[in-house]
Motif scaffolding. Structure first.
Motif: not given
Length: 339
Positions: A137-157
């Motif tokens: 579950r902790i690994r999924e938390i980290l993965l979710s954070m990474i995905i959120t950061i990547i998608v957010t950066k792309v959408m901000v661009w």
């Protein structure tokens, strides 16, 4: 055709609403397609980022998520070491809550306290009352954070932001022992209840409890309770409407994405064109709507019963907070009359 890379062709509010809609929709879709056990984090994290974040730089996003991941990891360590001693886990949780509250002396720090506290509670409750693989579950938390950061950066661009004014500077307030006691009392009692009673669905009811319990004054406390009743229960109602429209077609990806994206866009548009309290209400409603959609709608299930149960649990929780406020108000008035 508008140039999306520069935001041309769209008004500022539409540009922002599109950025929010695409970010949340893509993250939630990723949670579904990746078949994560904890796909809800890919609704929770992007919704929080899109409604609460002030700095969308990589450093700013990492700084926003770091305390939450650290809190979840520490909670896992605590429950693993003291798995046969739930009272010790609860006591350490109280100390953790108190230390966060003691340092939260501005509105920004109060807002930053919500996610670490809530994720700590999630890990503790799920470790105590389920057979889930918590390290996974902790690994999924980290993965979710990474995905959120990547998608957010792309959408901000793609949908760039205009440079805003500097955030207001708040004078730090003194956190009294009463403030700390209220936070520990309300949040601690909620955590104790969840650790004792097998009611996993009520865990997300701790979000409004944390938000209310960390306020500096009684007036702010009741304001949060009243606003959260509107947004949390209202969000469940919107989720029910969305679910009914999805009925029988929720396993069709294109239909699901279109419906979800349109729902997020409408709420986001209302949020970005509002000011003050109204803006906060729409932001809270966005999160309250996305969570039951991500939690309960599956390829073969609609989750209407679970959504109604969630609305009922939220109503009961907020009702208890209102009763606490009313009883203590009566006591305060009695003391004031004697003096």
């Amino acid at each position: 055709m508008p140039n999306l890379s520069t935001g041309g062709g769209f008004s500022a509010s539409t540009n922002e609403a599109l950025r929010i809609a695409f970010t949340i929709t893509i993250c939630m879709l990723a949670g579904k397609l990746l078949d994560l056990d904890s796909a809800v984090y890919l609704a929770l994290y992007p919704s929080i980022v899109m409604t609460k974040a002030k700095d969308y730089s990589l450093k700013g996003l990492v700084k926003m998520f770091a305390p939450t991941f650290l809190a979840a990891s520490t909670a896992l360590l605590v429950v693993e070491v003291f798995q046969d001693h739930p009272f010790i886990v609860w006591t350490i949780s109280l100390i953790f809550i108190d230390q966060l509250r003691r340092r939260a002396n501005t509105p920004a720090k109060l807002g930053g306290m919500l996610m670490p506290t809530f994720n700590w509670i999630l890990v503790v409750v799920f470790a105590q009352t389920t057979t889930m693989d918590m390290p996974d579950r902790i690994r999924e938390i980290l993965l979710s954070m990474i995905i959120t950061i990547i998608v957010t950066k792309v959408m901000v661009w793609i949908f760039p932001m205009k440079k805003g004014n500097k955030p207001p500077v708040f004078t730090p307030q003194y956190v009294t022992y009463q403030n700390r006691l209220v936070s520990m009392g309300l949040i601690g009692c909620g955590l104790a209840f969840l650790m004792i009673v097998d009611l996993i669905s009520a865990t997300f009811c701790m979000v409004p409890v944390i938000a209310a319990a960390t306020q500096f004054s009684r007036s702010k406390f009741i304001d949060v309770v009243e606003r959260r009743f509107i947004t949390q229960v209202g969000g469940c109602a919107v989720a029910v409407v969305f679910t009914i429209f999805m009925a029988g077609h929720q396993n069709i990806i294109g239909y699901y994405v279109l419906g979800l994206g349109l729902t997020v866009f409408i709420i986001a548009k209302l949020m970005v064109t509002s000011e003050g309290v109204s803006k906060d209400i729409h932001g809270d409603a966005l999160l309250a709507t996305m969570l039951p959609i991500q939690l309960y709608i599956g390829n073969n299930t609609l989750g209407l019963e679970s959504t109604f149960l969630r609305a009922w649990e939220l109503t009961v929780t907020l009702g208890i907070l209102f009763i606490v406020y009313t009883l203590t108000k009566t006591r305060v008035n009695q003391i004031a009359s004697l003096t």
